[in-house]
Each structure stands twice: as C-alpha cells, then as structure tokens.
Design a protein around this motif. Structure first.
Motif, PDB file in Angstrom:
ATOM      1  N   ASN A   1       0.826  -1.216   0.000  1.00 27.41           N
ATOM      2  CA  ASN A   1       0.000   0.000   0.000  1.00 27.41           C
ATOM      3  C   ASN A   1       0.858   1.263   0.000  1.00 27.41           C
ATOM      4  OD1 ASN A   1       1.010  -0.191   2.609  1.00 27.41           O
ATOM      5  ND2 ASN A   1      -0.850   0.664   3.546  1.00 27.41           N
TER       6      ASN A   1
ATOM      7  N   TYR B   1      -2.373  13.564  -0.263  1.00 30.14           N
ATOM      8  CA  TYR B   1      -1.701  12.573   0.569  1.00 30.14           C
ATOM      9  C   TYR B   1      -0.553  13.246   1.325  1.00 30.14           C
ATOM     10  CZ  TYR B   1      -3.809   9.293  -2.799  1.00 30.14           C
ATOM     11  OH  TYR B   1      -4.668   8.600  -3.601  1.00 30.14           O
TER      12      TYR B   1
ATOM     13  N   THR C   1       1.261   6.746   1.557  1.00 31.13           N
ATOM     14  CA  THR C   1       0.425   5.571   1.820  1.00 31.13           C
ATOM     15  C   THR C   1      -0.779   5.628   0.896  1.00 31.13           C
ATOM     16  OG1 THR C   1       1.113   5.481   4.131  1.00 31.13           O
ATOM     17  CG2 THR C   1      -0.927   4.330   3.544  1.00 31.13           C
ATOM     18  N   ASP C   2      -0.881   4.646   0.023  1.00 28.92           N
ATOM     19  CA  ASP C   2      -1.965   4.589  -0.962  1.00 28.92           C
ATOM     20  C   ASP C   2      -3.212   4.034  -0.280  1.00 28.92           C
ATOM     21  OD1 ASP C   2      -3.357   4.653  -3.347  1.00 28.92           O
ATOM     22  OD2 ASP C   2      -2.475   2.798  -4.107  1.00 28.92           O
ATOM     23  N   SER C   3      -3.773   4.834   0.625  1.00 28.32           N
ATOM     24  CA  SER C   3      -4.828   4.366   1.519  1.00 28.32           C
ATOM     25  C   SER C   3      -6.097   3.944   0.798  1.00 28.32           C
ATOM     26  CB  SER C   3      -5.160   5.454   2.547  1.00 28.32           C
ATOM     27  OG  SER C   3      -5.471   6.677   1.895  1.00 28.32           O
ATOM     28  N   ASP C   4      -6.410   4.594  -0.311  1.00 32.58           N
ATOM     29  CA  ASP C   4      -7.630   4.242  -1.042  1.00 32.58           C
ATOM     30  C   ASP C   4      -7.355   3.358  -2.251  1.00 32.58           C
ATOM     31  OD1 ASP C   4      -6.301   6.164  -2.435  1.00 32.58           O
ATOM     32  OD2 ASP C   4      -7.897   7.649  -2.382  1.00 32.58           O
TER      33      ASP C   4
END
Length: 363
Positions: free
Chosen positions: A86, A127, A154-157
């Motif tokens: 992520n 981000y 952080t590629d949270s979605d």
C-alpha cells in the motif's frame, strides 16, 4: 476548506495564502525555444496514457515568513513510478524538498503533500508525503545533475495499486505487453541521431504568486505539458530553429528547447513512450534559462537508477522489459556479445524493432 465524504478537496475551496515556485532552477515564466507557450492542458483521467494519472503536485510547506508570518507554500511536480503493497513511491527533484535557513544552511521543508487530480475533476486527492531519500551528492554540492529525490505516500484508497495492478493483469493477458510506468536507463539512449518522442507534464504555479485568485479558480492545479521529438526544425520569422532534446557530454543532464516549461514543473518526469505502449522515465526536469532558451533535467543513468532501487528496496530489481522480438534479439546478441540482453532489448524497444537502428544505438 470544503471536503466531501471521500476527503477529496474542491479546487475552488483551496486557500493557499502564499505560493511560489521552488528555488533551485532559474525558473521564470516560459522556458523553451522562445516560441511562446506550446503546451496543452491535460485532464489525467480522460487521457489514455496511464502515466498522466501518476503525475501530481508536490506541495512543500516552508513554514511562516519571519516578518509577515504568512505561510510559505511552494509547488513542484512528482510522478508515482512504483507501488509496493500500500505504498507508492514518487520521483521528483531534491529542491522541492529542501530550503535554506537565514545562515544559508540547507535544511528540510517542514512538511510535504502529494496532490493528484481525481476522476471527478476539479476535485483533488491529497496525501501526506514522506521523504525517502535525497541524492547524497545534492546534499553536498546542490548541483543540477544530482537534483533528485524519492518520496513515499500511503496509498490508503488503493488508487495507484489499482492502476499498477490493472496494468500488470493486462500484461499477463497480452503476453507481457503492458504500459506500466517504470524507470528507463538513459544510458540506453546512445544515439542523438534517433528521433525519439519525449514527454514532460507538470503543475505550473499561478503567475501571480501573491494572489489567491488563480489558486481558487483552479488554475494552480492544472496539468500542463507537451511531447516533442528529440530533433526537428521550426521555421520562425524567416529563421530555421534547431529543436533538440539531448544529453550533455557527461550523460548526467538532459538539455532541451523542444519542450516548454514553467515554474512549478520542477520535478516533472521526462519520459519516453516505448513501441509497445509502456512509459519509461528517463529523467527529471529541474530548471531552465530564459536567456539561453533551453531547459535541463537530471538524466536517470545507470548509477542513479541503482541509487533509486537501493532506496526503495529494489537492489535486485528485475528488468521490466519483456522480449518482444526474440529472433532479432538473438541476432544482436551474437553481434554484440559483451552487451547484456536487457540493454539490447531496450534498443529494439526504442527503435520499434528496427534491427539496423538498434545496432546503431548499441554501437
């Protein structure tokens, strides 16, 4: 600041009290061949090129002005080039992440954000970015050829995971023919004679840096850029101009007037489109000179790519290139026994399978 449930932010609600272009290049208004602004605005999610969806604004918080106490926020550009789990890694220039104190000492900015345009334009997604590394020689010398940095979000979605995984799935279905974004060693482009199309897209800052007006109208978060061949001619007012995109004598920098740039595009990826639709980042735009009518950027040679891979945990990174022309590849391997397979295949990629052109590149 207005927000939707998905935390996207509406451009018209942005409040940037003080926005300027980063220092570090002689960035002014338009740099290039003195032909005006030839760039075009791009809506990333309407554009078929996957790399456009990976380009974002690097927003650097420099703290408050010591006298006016207004926040000092500067804008540059960065590009996601690798995704692991992520985490998404962004390549940009070092001077988007550094500033100087009043004693002239180099120091980190207070915070960094990475902002992309979403499918629901004019909404953006923001981000919090963390610095992974700044090239060690830039810290010591602040020279353009070392003006390179890696950030991480952080590629949270899952936006970038979906982009990269989808392309990888398509690659498996098409025998490895994908168009994923990746680093491409500039050393492989050995000939200045070969006509290759280069692209450079980024986020210019508003021309009136002391006004909120352009940022609130959305003009401060528009993606602008262009593509151009490495060599061509342009007739202008009875004069034939030589348009170029080439490496300097040491192969450490790109020099170019074929593409126009503007303040805020520092850190934008310089990329080539390979014959099978993939996008290879070969450099990072860092500055330009209005008087000289040209731009420059870091060349991602073998040493710099090795440095990048070591910082993101890819010490033994596999080559992203597949063997599209196996018979031609074997012919060239016999002709160039001291060249590695990936180098020969990349020459074929750049030449769209033309074995004679590839041989010229490898010579």
């Amino acid at each position: 600041m207005a927000e939707q449930k998905n935390n996207d932010k509406l451009l018209e609600s942005l409040d940037e009290p003080y926005v300027t272009a980063p220092t570090g290049g002689e960035e002014k208004v338009i740099f290039g061949a003195k032909l005006g602004d030839r760039r075009q605005m791009v809506l990333p999610w309407n554009d078929p090129r996957v790399i456009m969806k990976c380009i974002g604004r690097v927003r650097s918080d420099y703290g408050k002005h010591p006298i006016s106490k207004k926040p000092i926020v500067k804008g540059g550009t960065g590009t996601v080039f690798s995704v692991k789990d992520n985490e998404a890694f962004i390549i940009t220039c070092a001077h988007n992440t550094k500033t100087r104190d009043y004693q002239g000492n180099l120091k980190d900015v207070e915070s960094l954000e990475f902002r992309i345009l979403t499918e629901n334009y004019p909404y953006i997604k923001s981000y919090k970015a963390h610095k992974v590394a700044v090239h060690h020689q830039y810290k010591a010398e602040q020279m353009d050829k070392y003006d390179l940095a890696i950030l991480k979000i952080t590629d949270s979605d899952g936006i970038f995971q979906n982009i990269f995984n989808r392309r990888q799935d398509q690659a498996e279905q098409k025998d490895g023919n994908d168009d994923i974004v990746h680093l491409f060693c500039s050393d492989e482009i050995k000939s200045q004679r070969l006509a290759i199309n280069y692209g450079l897209y980024g986020f210019p800052v508003p021309k009136d840096v002391h006004s909120n007006k352009e940022m609130k109208s959305g003009n401060g978060n528009q993606l602008w850029g262009m593509t151009a061949p490495s060599r061509s001619f342009h007739d202008h007012n009875g004069t034939r101009l030589n348009m170029y995109f080439r490496k300097n004598d040491t192969n450490e920098l790109w020099n170019y007037n074929a593409i126009d740039t503007e303040g805020g595009q520092s850190g934008a990826a310089i990329f080539v489109t390979l014959s099978d639709g993939k996008y290879g980042i070969v450099g990072i735009h860092t500055g330009g000179s209005k008087d000289d009518g040209q731009n420059w950027g870091v060349a991602l040679n073998g040493n710099k790519i090795q440095w990048i891979n070591s910082k993101i945990g890819n010490q033994n990174a596999p080559n992203n290139t597949h063997w599209k022309w196996p018979q031609k590849l074997q012919t060239l391997i016999k002709k160039f026994p001291f060249k590695i397979e990936s180098e020969i295949n990349q020459a074929l990629e750049l030449c769209n399978g033309d074995i004679n052109e590839a041989a010229n590149l490898l010579t």
